[in-house]
Design a protein around this motif. Structure first.
Motif, PDB file in Angstrom:
ATOM      1  N   MET A 163       0.827  -1.203   0.000  1.00  0.00           N
ATOM      2  CA  MET A 163       0.000   0.000   0.000  1.00  0.00           C
ATOM      3  C   MET A 163       0.867   1.262   0.000  1.00  0.00           C
ATOM      4  O   MET A 163       0.566   2.241  -0.698  1.00  0.00           O
ATOM      5  N   ILE A 164       1.961   1.235   0.763  1.00  0.00           N
ATOM      6  CA  ILE A 164       2.857   2.391   0.797  1.00  0.00           C
ATOM      7  C   ILE A 164       3.468   2.620  -0.580  1.00  0.00           C
ATOM      8  O   ILE A 164       3.565   3.752  -1.064  1.00  0.00           O
ATOM      9  N   LYS A 165       3.877   1.522  -1.225  1.00  0.00           N
ATOM     10  CA  LYS A 165       4.430   1.649  -2.581  1.00  0.00           C
ATOM     11  C   LYS A 165       3.394   2.237  -3.533  1.00  0.00           C
ATOM     12  O   LYS A 165       3.711   3.095  -4.365  1.00  0.00           O
ATOM     13  N   GLN A 166       2.149   1.806  -3.383  1.00  0.00           N
ATOM     14  CA  GLN A 166       1.096   2.320  -4.260  1.00  0.00           C
ATOM     15  C   GLN A 166       0.859   3.809  -4.015  1.00  0.00           C
ATOM     16  O   GLN A 166       0.632   4.570  -4.966  1.00  0.00           O
ATOM     17  N   PHE A 167       0.927   4.238  -2.763  1.00  0.00           N
ATOM     18  CA  PHE A 167       0.799   5.665  -2.459  1.00  0.00           C
ATOM     19  C   PHE A 167       1.877   6.468  -3.185  1.00  0.00           C
ATOM     20  O   PHE A 167       1.610   7.536  -3.746  1.00  0.00           O
ATOM     21  N   LEU A 168       3.108   5.969  -3.144  1.00  0.00           N
ATOM     22  CA  LEU A 168       4.224   6.705  -3.741  1.00  0.00           C
ATOM     23  C   LEU A 168       4.200   6.637  -5.259  1.00  0.00           C
ATOM     24  O   LEU A 168       4.600   7.585  -5.943  1.00  0.00           O
ATOM     25  N   LYS A 169       3.720   5.530  -5.800  1.00  0.00           N
ATOM     26  CA  LYS A 169       3.784   5.297  -7.243  1.00  0.00           C
ATOM     27  C   LYS A 169       2.568   5.818  -7.990  1.00  0.00           C
ATOM     28  O   LYS A 169       2.668   6.222  -9.154  1.00  0.00           O
ATOM     29  N   ASP A 170       1.407   5.805  -7.334  1.00  0.00           N
ATOM     30  CA  ASP A 170       0.161   6.062  -8.055  1.00  0.00           C
ATOM     31  C   ASP A 170      -0.544   7.362  -7.697  1.00  0.00           C
ATOM     32  O   ASP A 170      -1.468   7.763  -8.407  1.00  0.00           O
ATOM     33  N   VAL A 171      -0.175   8.002  -6.584  1.00  0.00           N
ATOM     34  CA  VAL A 171      -0.853   9.265  -6.235  1.00  0.00           C
ATOM     35  C   VAL A 171      -0.345  10.369  -7.155  1.00  0.00           C
ATOM     36  O   VAL A 171       0.864  10.561  -7.328  1.00  0.00           O
ATOM     37  N   ASP A 172      -1.276  11.094  -7.742  1.00  0.00           N
ATOM     38  CA  ASP A 172      -0.949  12.146  -8.705  1.00  0.00           C
ATOM     39  C   ASP A 172      -0.966  13.505  -8.010  1.00  0.00           C
ATOM     40  O   ASP A 172      -2.024  14.085  -7.793  1.00  0.00           O
ATOM     41  N   TRP A 173       0.231  13.969  -7.653  1.00  0.00           N
ATOM     42  CA  TRP A 173       0.341  15.283  -7.017  1.00  0.00           C
ATOM     43  C   TRP A 173       0.451  16.400  -8.044  1.00  0.00           C
ATOM     44  O   TRP A 173       0.558  17.575  -7.687  1.00  0.00           O
ATOM     45  N   ALA A 174       0.457  16.068  -9.326  1.00  0.00           N
ATOM     46  CA  ALA A 174       0.779  17.046 -10.369  1.00  0.00           C
ATOM     47  C   ALA A 174      -0.268  18.143 -10.509  1.00  0.00           C
ATOM     48  O   ALA A 174       0.011  19.195 -11.077  1.00  0.00           O
ATOM     49  N   ASP A 175      -1.488  17.897 -10.030  1.00  0.00           N
ATOM     50  CA  ASP A 175      -2.518  18.929 -10.138  1.00  0.00           C
ATOM     51  C   ASP A 175      -2.183  20.154  -9.299  1.00  0.00           C
ATOM     52  O   ASP A 175      -2.699  21.244  -9.531  1.00  0.00           O
ATOM     53  N   LEU A 176      -1.332  19.959  -8.283  1.00  0.00           N
ATOM     54  CA  LEU A 176      -0.886  21.098  -7.498  1.00  0.00           C
ATOM     55  C   LEU A 176       0.193  21.818  -8.292  1.00  0.00           C
ATOM     56  O   LEU A 176       1.288  21.312  -8.488  1.00  0.00           O
TER      57      LEU A 176
END
Length: 328
Positions: A163-176
Motif C-alpha cells: 500500500m505504501i508503494k502504491q501511495f508513492l507510485k500512483d498518487v498524482d500530485w501534479a494537479d498542485l
C-alpha cells in the motif's frame, strides 16, 4: 535533490545477523550467514535484486522538491498533530504546494486532524487524486479508502508495504501547480509515519532511496520513557542513512488557555530533549507547550495557528517550522 539520493546500499533489518548479505542480494536467506537469522524465510522467499518499481517512484516524485519524514519512537507524543500543523503552516504561503502523506496504515489519523475525514479519493487515468484541504495542500491516507472509520486494518507487513508503494507510485500530485508558470508538483511532501521502527519505516526509506529524502523531524516528550524510544529512532535514521533535520520536544509544559501560566507536565529527569540532542549531536528544533486548544483544533480539523495566532503554542510552532525551513 537530497544528499541521500545517491545511497545505493540495501537497508538491512535491525535484527539481522552481523554479516547479512542484504535483503536484495541473490544470496538473501541462502548464505551460510543467514542460518539462525529470524528473517531467513522472509528473505529467501522475497523477490531478489533491485525493486523494478523504484525507478517509477523516482519518476513520479521528481517534481517534489523537499521530502520530510515525521518520526517518533513512541506513540502518543503528538507526531500526527505536528505533521498536520507543519503542513498547514507551510501551505500558508500560497506560492508553495504541500502534500501530506499518511503511511500509518493501521492508525490513520491525518484525515481527522486535517478536517477531511468524510472525503473520498478518486482514481483517474494518471493515478489517485489526493484530497484537497486547500488549493495548495493535498492529503493522502488509507483512511479515505476504508468503508468506515471504525474498520480495523488487519494486515501483515507485505500488504502494508504494498500500500505504501502504491501511495508513492500512483498518487498524482501534479494537479498542485502554478497555472501561470506551468510549474507543477510539490514544494514539500510531509510523510507521517507510525510510531517505532517498523516495516513501514523500512519501506518508505527503501522506496524513496532513489528520489531522495531531505531528512526526518523527530518528535518526543520530555520524560525518560519517551526519550529512550526516540534514541532507537535516531539509531534507525543513522543506519538507514536518513539525515536528521532535528528533534522537537512536544508537551514540554502546560499553558493555561486563560491566563497563559506555564507548568511542566512531564518533568524531565535526565534533561529532556535538549540534553539528548547535545549528547547525540543532533539539532534541537525547539519545545512545544501543551495547550488544550491544540487537541480541540485537531478534533475539528482546523489549523491551530490560524485559530489561536497569539497563543504561545502558535508562536512556538511558527518558530520551529521556520527553523526546519532554514535547515533545508
Amino acid at each position: 535533490m537530497s544528499q541521500n539520493a545517491a545511497v545505493s546500499e540495501p537497508i538491512v533489518p535491525e535484527n539481522a545477523n552481523e554479516h547479512c548479505p542484504g535483503p536484495e542480494s541473490e544470496m538473501a536467506g541462502k548464505a551460510d550467514n543467514c542460518e539462525g537469522c529470524p528473517n531467513k524465510k522472509i528473505c529467501e522467499s522475497a523477490p531478489k535484486g533491485p525493486d523494478p518499481d523504484l525507478g517509477e517512484i523516482s519518476e513520479k516524485l521528481k517534481h517534489v522538491r523537499h521530502k520530510i519524514l515525521v518520526l517518533s519512537g513512541k506513540g502518543g507524543v503528538g507526531k500526527s498533530t505536528f505533521a498536520a500543523q507543519l503542513s498547514f503552516i507551510l501551505s500558508d504561503d500560497e506560492t508553495k504546494n504541500v502534500g501530506l502523506l499518511d503511511v500509518d496504515i493501521t492508525g490513520p489519523s491525518i484525515p481527522t486532524v486535517t478536517g477531511c475525514a468524510d472525503m473520498i479519493v478518486h482514481e483517474t487515468a494518471s493515478g489517485w487524486t489526493p484530497v484537497y484541504v486547500r488549493d495548495n495542500l493535498a492529503v493522502m491516507s488509507i483512511g479515505f479508502l476504508l468503508e468506515s472509520s471504525d474498520k480495523a486494518v488487519i494486515w501483515r507487513g507485505p500488504r502494508k508495504n504494498g500500500m505504501i508503494k502504491q501511495f508513492l507510485k500512483d498518487v498524482d500530485w501534479a494537479d498542485l501547480g502554478d497555472e501561470e508558470t506551468g510549474a507543477q508538483g510539490l514544494d514539500y511532501l510531509i510523510v507521517d509515519t507510525p510510531p517505532g521502527t517498523t516495516d513501514e519505516h523500512l519501506s518508505i526509506a527503501t522506496y524513496l532511496r532513489e528520489s531522495g529524502i531531505d531528512g526526518a523531524v523527530l518528535i518526543t516528550t520530555p520524560q525518560e520513557v519517551a526519550l529512550q524510544d526516540v534514541r532507537k529512532e535516531i539509531d534507525f535514521c543513522r543506519k538507514a542513512k536518513i539525515n536528521i533535520i532535528g528533534l522537537v520536544e512536544n508537551m514540554a509544559t502546560f499553558i493555561c488557555p486563560h491566563c497563559e501560566h506555564s507548568n511542566p507536565i512531564f518533568k524531565p529527569t535526565t534533561g529532556g530533549a535538549a540534553a539528548l540532542c547535545s549528547e547525540l549531536n543532533i539539532p534541537f528544533l525547539g519545545s512545544l507547550p501543551l495547550d488544550p486548544r491544540i487537541g480541540k483544533s485537531c478534533d475539528y480539523g482546523v489549523p491551530f495557528v490560524e485559530s489561536h495566532p497569539e497563543s504561545p503554542a502558535a508562536q512556538a510552532y511558527l518558530e520551529i517550522v521556520k527553523e526546519i525551513q532554514n535547515r533545508l
